[in-house]
Scaffold this active site. Structure first.
Site, PDB file in Angstrom:
ATOM      1  N   GLN A  44      48.377  41.407  28.239  1.00 19.14           N
ATOM      2  CA  GLN A  44      49.373  40.911  29.186  1.00 19.14           C
ATOM      3  C   GLN A  44      49.571  39.404  29.056  1.00 19.14           C
ATOM      4  O   GLN A  44      50.700  38.908  28.913  1.00 19.14           O
ATOM      5  CB  GLN A  44      48.930  41.249  30.611  1.00 19.14           C
ATOM      6  CG  GLN A  44      49.689  40.539  31.704  1.00 19.14           C
ATOM      7  CD  GLN A  44      49.079  40.727  33.077  1.00 19.14           C
ATOM      8  OE1 GLN A  44      49.592  41.474  33.873  1.00 19.14           O
ATOM      9  NE2 GLN A  44      47.968  40.042  33.366  1.00 19.14           N
TER      10      GLN A  44
ATOM     11  N   LEU B 148      36.851  38.538  16.938  1.00 19.85           N
ATOM     12  CA  LEU B 148      36.024  37.528  17.597  1.00 19.85           C
ATOM     13  C   LEU B 148      34.541  37.669  17.239  1.00 19.85           C
ATOM     14  O   LEU B 148      33.769  36.730  17.435  1.00 19.85           O
ATOM     15  CB  LEU B 148      36.198  37.609  19.116  1.00 19.85           C
ATOM     16  CG  LEU B 148      37.479  36.993  19.685  1.00 19.85           C
ATOM     17  CD1 LEU B 148      37.610  37.301  21.166  1.00 19.85           C
ATOM     18  CD2 LEU B 148      37.516  35.488  19.447  1.00 19.85           C
TER      19      LEU B 148
ATOM     20  N   ALA C 240      39.209  39.461  24.919  1.00 20.53           N
ATOM     21  CA  ALA C 240      38.042  39.918  25.679  1.00 20.53           C
ATOM     22  C   ALA C 240      38.171  41.412  25.938  1.00 20.53           C
ATOM     23  O   ALA C 240      39.264  41.972  25.829  1.00 20.53           O
ATOM     24  CB  ALA C 240      37.920  39.184  27.013  1.00 20.53           C
TER      25      ALA C 240
ATOM     26  N   SER D 296      37.239  33.543  34.396  1.00 21.58           N
ATOM     27  CA  SER D 296      37.700  34.552  35.348  1.00 21.58           C
ATOM     28  C   SER D 296      37.091  34.359  36.730  1.00 21.58           C
ATOM     29  O   SER D 296      35.936  33.930  36.863  1.00 21.58           O
ATOM     30  CB  SER D 296      37.322  35.942  34.824  1.00 21.58           C
ATOM     31  OG  SER D 296      37.488  36.933  35.813  1.00 21.58           O
TER      32      SER D 296
ATOM     33  N   GLU E 275      36.051  36.672  38.397  1.00 19.21           N
ATOM     34  CA  GLU E 275      34.943  37.619  38.484  1.00 19.21           C
ATOM     35  C   GLU E 275      33.594  36.915  38.303  1.00 19.21           C
ATOM     36  O   GLU E 275      32.553  37.477  38.633  1.00 19.21           O
ATOM     37  CB  GLU E 275      35.091  38.723  37.439  1.00 19.21           C
ATOM     38  CG  GLU E 275      36.207  39.712  37.741  1.00 19.21           C
ATOM     39  CD  GLU E 275      35.868  40.675  38.881  1.00 19.21           C
ATOM     40  OE1 GLU E 275      34.676  40.935  39.104  1.00 19.21           O
ATOM     41  OE2 GLU E 275      36.807  41.163  39.537  1.00 19.21           O
TER      42      GLU E 275
ATOM     43  N   TYR F  12      30.920  42.278  32.774  1.00 18.80           N
ATOM     44  CA  TYR F  12      32.077  41.465  32.414  1.00 18.80           C
ATOM     45  C   TYR F  12      31.956  40.065  33.002  1.00 18.80           C
ATOM     46  O   TYR F  12      32.161  39.064  32.305  1.00 18.80           O
ATOM     47  CB  TYR F  12      33.354  42.143  32.920  1.00 18.80           C
ATOM     48  CG  TYR F  12      34.584  41.280  32.834  1.00 18.80           C
ATOM     49  CD1 TYR F  12      35.269  41.120  31.633  1.00 18.80           C
ATOM     50  CD2 TYR F  12      35.090  40.626  33.963  1.00 18.80           C
ATOM     51  CE1 TYR F  12      36.408  40.334  31.553  1.00 18.80           C
ATOM     52  CE2 TYR F  12      36.227  39.844  33.891  1.00 18.80           C
ATOM     53  CZ  TYR F  12      36.883  39.697  32.691  1.00 18.80           C
ATOM     54  OH  TYR F  12      38.013  38.902  32.611  1.00 18.80           O
TER      55      TYR F  12
ATOM     56  N   HIS G 170      45.719  38.251  38.101  1.00 19.41           N
ATOM     57  CA  HIS G 170      47.131  38.033  37.838  1.00 19.41           C
ATOM     58  C   HIS G 170      47.700  39.282  37.177  1.00 19.41           C
ATOM     59  O   HIS G 170      47.108  39.838  36.265  1.00 19.41           O
ATOM     60  CB  HIS G 170      47.364  36.778  37.003  1.00 19.41           C
ATOM     61  CG  HIS G 170      46.463  36.648  35.824  1.00 19.41           C
ATOM     62  ND1 HIS G 170      45.113  36.412  35.926  1.00 19.41           N
ATOM     63  CD2 HIS G 170      46.729  36.722  34.494  1.00 19.41           C
ATOM     64  CE1 HIS G 170      44.578  36.344  34.726  1.00 19.41           C
ATOM     65  NE2 HIS G 170      45.537  36.541  33.840  1.00 19.41           N
TER      66      HIS G 170
END
Length: 327
Positions: free
Chosen positions: A12, A57, A80, A127, A129, A151, A181
């Protein structure tokens, strides 16, 4: 013409950031994992101006090769494993990609830049989180991090590694601590898109109910198109830093349902929403709300899309998709 390299370009944020940078005249490169990645077709169709490079990555040599080809002024690390629920099922892989992948990206940039450490400006997608079991409301850049998922833990590792490369090597490396978001481009596994798709399907008579987990969980939800603008603004600053990016408002999943169903004329939506313990997190993050004062003051950034506008935008997009499929 400036040049930018984006990891996670198929997601996104990669979509909206690519469009933003292209509109600003950048030459945009996107790092895509796997030669036969099914999302490449989407990129070629929706973002034809993005030059696709293959890499991973977890493979620092592939990142270095991408840097040699792209020769970027700016490196946006959005790559990620970003679905929190999945991180419980695959904690090791999440730690490798979402955590150690940041270290690989930073080290690749350091090696590529050599003595001219400032020639590539680096953005890390941190984040909300990371705050997890929140120690302060609202959460700012100085709030103690207390992640409540694999995460979140992996994001904390990447966040602090970015700070260390900034302080140790003088790298222009900034982290955006982005709160939730959303957009019509959100993956269907995320609760917001799961709701908007279900509401559209229910409104068109294609399904009868939706099954969710915790309806009381509260999040600070904004529009992804606004948030990528904050990312870009961070890399235009003379000094690298960390910034909370949020709307400074919190809304529950129940509120999201209320606006979404109301938009299609269904006021009594509760009989259509079922709850299942399988969709509950082992350790829930109950309340996230960000203090984006620093981003307002230093970046000149503010969100432009309100919570109700965001929900209606997502429902409308899914209604349009269903109608196009039917036609």
């Amino acid at each position: 013409m400036k040049r930018a390299l984006i990891t996670g370009v198929t997601g996104q944020d990669g979509y909206y950031l690519s469009k933003l940078l292209h509109d600003k005249g950048y030459e945009v490169y996107g790092l895509v994992r796997g030669q036969n990645n099914p999302k490449i077709e989407f990129l070629e169709r929706e973002l034809p101006f993005v030059t696709i490079l293959t890499g991973d990555l977890l493979d620092i040599s592939s990142i270095l090769r991408a840097l040699d080809v792209a020769r970027p002024d700016e490196f946006y690390n959005l790559g990620a494993i970003s679905f929190v629920a999945y991180s419980w099922e695959n904690a090791m892989l999440t730690s490798d990609v979402t955590g150690k992948g940041v270290l690989n990206a930073l080290e690749a940039v350091r090696l590529y830049a050599g003595d001219d450490i400032g020639k590539v400006r680096f953005y890390q997608a941190s984040s909300s989180e990371m705050f997890g079991k929140v120690q302060h409301v609202p959460q700012s850049e100085s709030t103690l991090l207390w992640p409540r998922s694999p995460y979140g833990v992996a994001k904390v590792f990447g966040h602090y590694m970015t700070i260390n490369y900034r302080e140790s090597y003088g790298m222009h490396a900034s982290s955006g601590i982005l709160f939730n978001h959303e957009s019509p481009m959100r993956g269907p596994e995320f609760v917001t898109r799961k709701i908007s798709m279900a509401v559209a399907n229910i409104a068109r008579g294609r399904q009868e109910t939706i099954t969710l987990g915790n309806l009381d969980a509260k999040r600070d939800w904004g529009f992804a198109g606004d948030y990528v603008d904050a990312m870009w603004r961070m890399l235009q600053q003379d000094e690298a830093d960390d910034y909370v990016v949020s709307t400074n408002e919190t809304h529950s999943v129940e509120e999201f349902l209320d606006v979404a169903f109301g938009h299609v004329g269904i006021d009594d939506w509760r009989p259509k929403v079922l709850q299942d313990p399988r969709f509950m997190r082992p350790a829930e993050v109950d309340l996230l709300i960000g203090d984006a004062s620093k981003a307002h003051e230093k970046l000149g950034w503010k969100p432009t899309v309100s919570f109700p506008e965001l929900v209606r935008m997502m429902v409308d997009a899914d209604l349009a998709r269903i109608d196009a499929e039917s036609a």
